[in-house]
Design an enzyme around this catalytic site. Sequence first.
Site, PDB file in Angstrom:
ATOM      1  N   ASP A   1     -15.808  -3.267  -4.661  1.00  0.00           N
ATOM      2  CA  ASP A   1     -15.823  -4.489  -3.850  1.00  0.00           C
ATOM      3  C   ASP A   1     -17.244  -5.030  -3.856  1.00  0.00           C
ATOM      4  O   ASP A   1     -18.208  -4.285  -4.015  1.00  0.00           O
ATOM      5  CB  ASP A   1     -15.381  -4.206  -2.405  1.00  0.00           C
ATOM      6  CG  ASP A   1     -14.947  -5.468  -1.663  1.00  0.00           C
ATOM      7  OD1 ASP A   1     -13.722  -5.682  -1.517  1.00  0.00           O
ATOM      8  OD2 ASP A   1     -15.818  -6.250  -1.239  1.00  0.00           O
TER       9      ASP A   1
ATOM     10  N   CYS B   1      -2.871 -13.819  -2.912  1.00  0.00           N
ATOM     11  CA  CYS B   1      -2.616 -14.363  -1.572  1.00  0.00           C
ATOM     12  C   CYS B   1      -2.938 -15.859  -1.538  1.00  0.00           C
ATOM     13  O   CYS B   1      -3.111 -16.427  -0.472  1.00  0.00           O
ATOM     14  CB  CYS B   1      -3.418 -13.598  -0.525  1.00  0.00           C
ATOM     15  SG  CYS B   1      -5.188 -13.664  -0.791  1.00  0.00           S
TER      16      CYS B   1
ATOM     17  N   ALA C   1     -16.507  -7.940  -9.107  1.00  0.00           N
ATOM     18  CA  ALA C   1     -15.369  -7.310  -9.787  1.00  0.00           C
ATOM     19  C   ALA C   1     -15.345  -7.644 -11.279  1.00  0.00           C
ATOM     20  O   ALA C   1     -15.090  -6.771 -12.112  1.00  0.00           O
ATOM     21  CB  ALA C   1     -14.080  -7.758  -9.128  1.00  0.00           C
TER      22      ALA C   1
ATOM     23  N   PHE D   1     -11.338  -5.092  -5.501  1.00  0.00           N
ATOM     24  CA  PHE D   1     -11.308  -5.865  -4.257  1.00  0.00           C
ATOM     25  C   PHE D   1     -10.789  -4.945  -3.139  1.00  0.00           C
ATOM     26  O   PHE D   1      -9.837  -5.265  -2.431  1.00  0.00           O
ATOM     27  CB  PHE D   1     -10.435  -7.115  -4.379  1.00  0.00           C
ATOM     28  CG  PHE D   1     -10.820  -8.027  -5.521  1.00  0.00           C
ATOM     29  CD1 PHE D   1     -11.899  -8.888  -5.407  1.00  0.00           C
ATOM     30  CD2 PHE D   1     -10.127  -8.000  -6.732  1.00  0.00           C
ATOM     31  CE1 PHE D   1     -12.265  -9.726  -6.458  1.00  0.00           C
ATOM     32  CE2 PHE D   1     -10.480  -8.831  -7.789  1.00  0.00           C
ATOM     33  CZ  PHE D   1     -11.552  -9.705  -7.654  1.00  0.00           C
TER      34      PHE D   1
ATOM     35  N   ARG E   1       0.841  -1.207   0.000  1.00  0.00           N
ATOM     36  CA  ARG E   1       0.000   0.000   0.000  1.00  0.00           C
ATOM     37  C   ARG E   1       0.875   1.255   0.000  1.00  0.00           C
ATOM     38  O   ARG E   1       0.596   2.222  -0.709  1.00  0.00           O
ATOM     39  CB  ARG E   1      -0.920   0.000   1.225  1.00  0.00           C
ATOM     40  CG  ARG E   1      -2.094  -0.957   1.107  1.00  0.00           C
ATOM     41  CD  ARG E   1      -3.127  -0.715   2.187  1.00  0.00           C
ATOM     42  NE  ARG E   1      -2.729  -1.247   3.470  1.00  0.00           N
ATOM     43  CZ  ARG E   1      -3.113  -2.419   3.952  1.00  0.00           C
ATOM     44  NH1 ARG E   1      -3.945  -3.187   3.255  1.00  0.00           N
ATOM     45  NH2 ARG E   1      -2.711  -2.835   5.126  1.00  0.00           N
TER      46      ARG E   1
ATOM     47  N   ASP F   1      -6.408  -6.814  -5.896  1.00  0.00           N
ATOM     48  CA  ASP F   1      -5.972  -7.641  -4.754  1.00  0.00           C
ATOM     49  C   ASP F   1      -7.084  -8.612  -4.365  1.00  0.00           C
ATOM     50  O   ASP F   1      -7.767  -8.427  -3.357  1.00  0.00           O
ATOM     51  CB  ASP F   1      -5.609  -6.714  -3.575  1.00  0.00           C
ATOM     52  CG  ASP F   1      -5.185  -7.502  -2.338  1.00  0.00           C
ATOM     53  OD1 ASP F   1      -4.708  -8.643  -2.482  1.00  0.00           O
ATOM     54  OD2 ASP F   1      -5.347  -6.974  -1.220  1.00  0.00           O
TER      55      ASP F   1
HETATM   56  N1  SAH Z   1      -7.096  -5.017  -0.811  1.00  0.00           N
HETATM   57  C1  SAH Z   1      -7.724  -5.150   0.477  1.00  0.00           C
HETATM   58  C2  SAH Z   1      -7.981  -6.577   0.871  1.00  0.00           C
HETATM   59  C3  SAH Z   1      -8.826  -7.351  -0.120  1.00  0.00           C
HETATM   60  S1  SAH Z   1      -9.580  -8.746   0.566  1.00  0.00           S
HETATM   61  C4  SAH Z   1      -6.902  -4.422   1.526  1.00  0.00           C
HETATM   62  O1  SAH Z   1      -5.768  -3.981   1.248  1.00  0.00           O
HETATM   63  O2  SAH Z   1      -7.375  -4.272   2.649  1.00  0.00           O
HETATM   64  C5  SAH Z   1     -10.583  -9.327  -0.721  1.00  0.00           C
HETATM   65  C6  SAH Z   1     -11.845  -8.540  -0.945  1.00  0.00           C
HETATM   66  O3  SAH Z   1     -12.472  -9.072  -2.107  1.00  0.00           O
HETATM   67  C7  SAH Z   1     -12.884  -8.616   0.144  1.00  0.00           C
HETATM   68  O4  SAH Z   1     -13.187  -7.309   0.584  1.00  0.00           O
HETATM   69  C8  SAH Z   1     -14.139  -9.236  -0.523  1.00  0.00           C
HETATM   70  O5  SAH Z   1     -15.350  -8.624  -0.109  1.00  0.00           O
HETATM   71  C9  SAH Z   1     -13.866  -8.933  -1.960  1.00  0.00           C
HETATM   72  N2  SAH Z   1     -14.517  -9.825  -2.949  1.00  0.00           N
HETATM   73  C10 SAH Z   1     -14.593 -11.179  -2.917  1.00  0.00           C
HETATM   74  N3  SAH Z   1     -15.184 -11.628  -4.053  1.00  0.00           N
HETATM   75  C11 SAH Z   1     -15.439 -10.541  -4.821  1.00  0.00           C
HETATM   76  C12 SAH Z   1     -16.015 -10.357  -6.121  1.00  0.00           C
HETATM   77  N4  SAH Z   1     -16.424 -11.391  -6.845  1.00  0.00           N
HETATM   78  N5  SAH Z   1     -16.116  -9.112  -6.591  1.00  0.00           N
HETATM   79  C13 SAH Z   1     -15.675  -8.050  -5.866  1.00  0.00           C
HETATM   80  N6  SAH Z   1     -15.135  -8.178  -4.647  1.00  0.00           N
HETATM   81  C14 SAH Z   1     -15.014  -9.398  -4.124  1.00  0.00           C
END
Ligand code: SAH
Length: 417
Positions: free
Chosen positions: A269, A363, A303, A247, A231, A323
């Site tokens: 998200d 991850c 997404a 995400f 970040r 992410d």
């Molecule tokens: N980048 C963030 C962490 C991401 S965690 C940070 O730095 O804090 C992954 C995220 O993906 C979660 O918030 C979850 O709600 C979202 N997510 C999971 N499936 C998804 C989809 N199909 N479309 C959009 N978001 C999604």
Amino acid sequence: MTIAPAELLAHIPPPSGRRLALRVTPAAQRALRQGHPWLFEQAITDQREPGRPGDLAVIFDDQRRFLAIGLYDPTSVIRVRILHHGAPAAINQAWFAAQLTAAAARRADLPTQGTTGYRLVHGENDGLPGLVIDRYDAILVLKVYTAAWIPHLPTLLAALAEVMTAQGVVLRLSREMRRQPALLYGLEDAMTLAGDLPNPAVRFTENGLCFEADVLRGQKTGFFFDQRENRAAVAGLAAGRRTLNVFAYTGGFSLYAASGGAPEVLSLDISAPALAAAVRNFELNQHLPAVAAATHTVLAADAFDALAALRERRQRFDLVIVDPPALAKQEREIEGAVRAYQRLTRLSVDVLAPAGTLVMASCSSRVSAADFFAAVEQAAAEVDRPLHIFARSGHALDHPIAFAEGAYLKCLFAAVR
Ligand code: SAH
């Protein structure tokens, strides 16, 4: 918010005094000698009696020499999580306190860098396997991944009280553990185990930025500390750049981009509550001129669908951060995960303006860094937007890597023609 009554902790049966003696395969002996923290069920060749979750198991080699001692969990394929290798050790409050002190020392610099929210104990990588402790300023969140920790919790809490200062200690249970109430002796997810938690929305700082995390209902323990350094790198790339954060969760990357001078930031998200928290995190940082000057918008959508829709509307961004959650948790999901990373790459470069920057992370511990980087590079090349990867990275320093499986996070930074 539930506070675990003192009697509840007092009534957890203590770990059994006897130790389970185990003999294991030659391959497992080698792995343990090299310091591997797991002993799998099928590697056990001799076990005289059954064990209960939390029993201490002592593992011997073929010459009956001590190899390691660890926490036994009959409900997991990872049958023993190793606490100590090489020489016999007494596993007691003093031993836990020593591990916690060592873990805290490894992170001692973070608070001096404006960071009061970070991972204090990263499981096997900090010598406390199956256990994560995240610090959110004065609140500690203890996340437990194996029932073997339950009988040791009172001792662990005593050790925590001995060596850490905290206002409250909150318990979070992995999904696996929430399914095994019989092993929990009344403990529940989101219980306060010690001290108090005045508000589940806990404030902390990260590199001087203010954040709030819901430690009772948030994902993981409430925040993804592992991306802190990535970040910060994004802040350095964001000046003047229209930014899309895919995400976005609670807007970590978004806020860093705004603080680094991005004029517009879109957080995408699927979770509306996560995006509401992202909006809140922007509010908490309006004292920073760059954040106050940025226009932050949120979009609650899938997404894949939303990226395709943005492409159709010809919306373009100069910086796109992707992410996703872990896409492969099991061996058989690896191929599908790699295809999903490639699809996300194509969708992302499609909304990237010429000479834009792509930041993409994975991850999924089961997808290797090399495979991930290669898959993303290939997918971009196939749609004629070749990547020039200028940085590759992994975890922040509070997520040390002590064994191969501990390296799960990888992130690439690329200029896209
Ligand atoms: N980048 C963030 C962490 C991401 S965690 C940070 O730095 O804090 C992954 C995220 O993906 C979660 O918030 C979850 O709600 C979202 N997510 C999971 N499936 C998804 C989809 N199909 N479309 C959009 N978001 C999604």
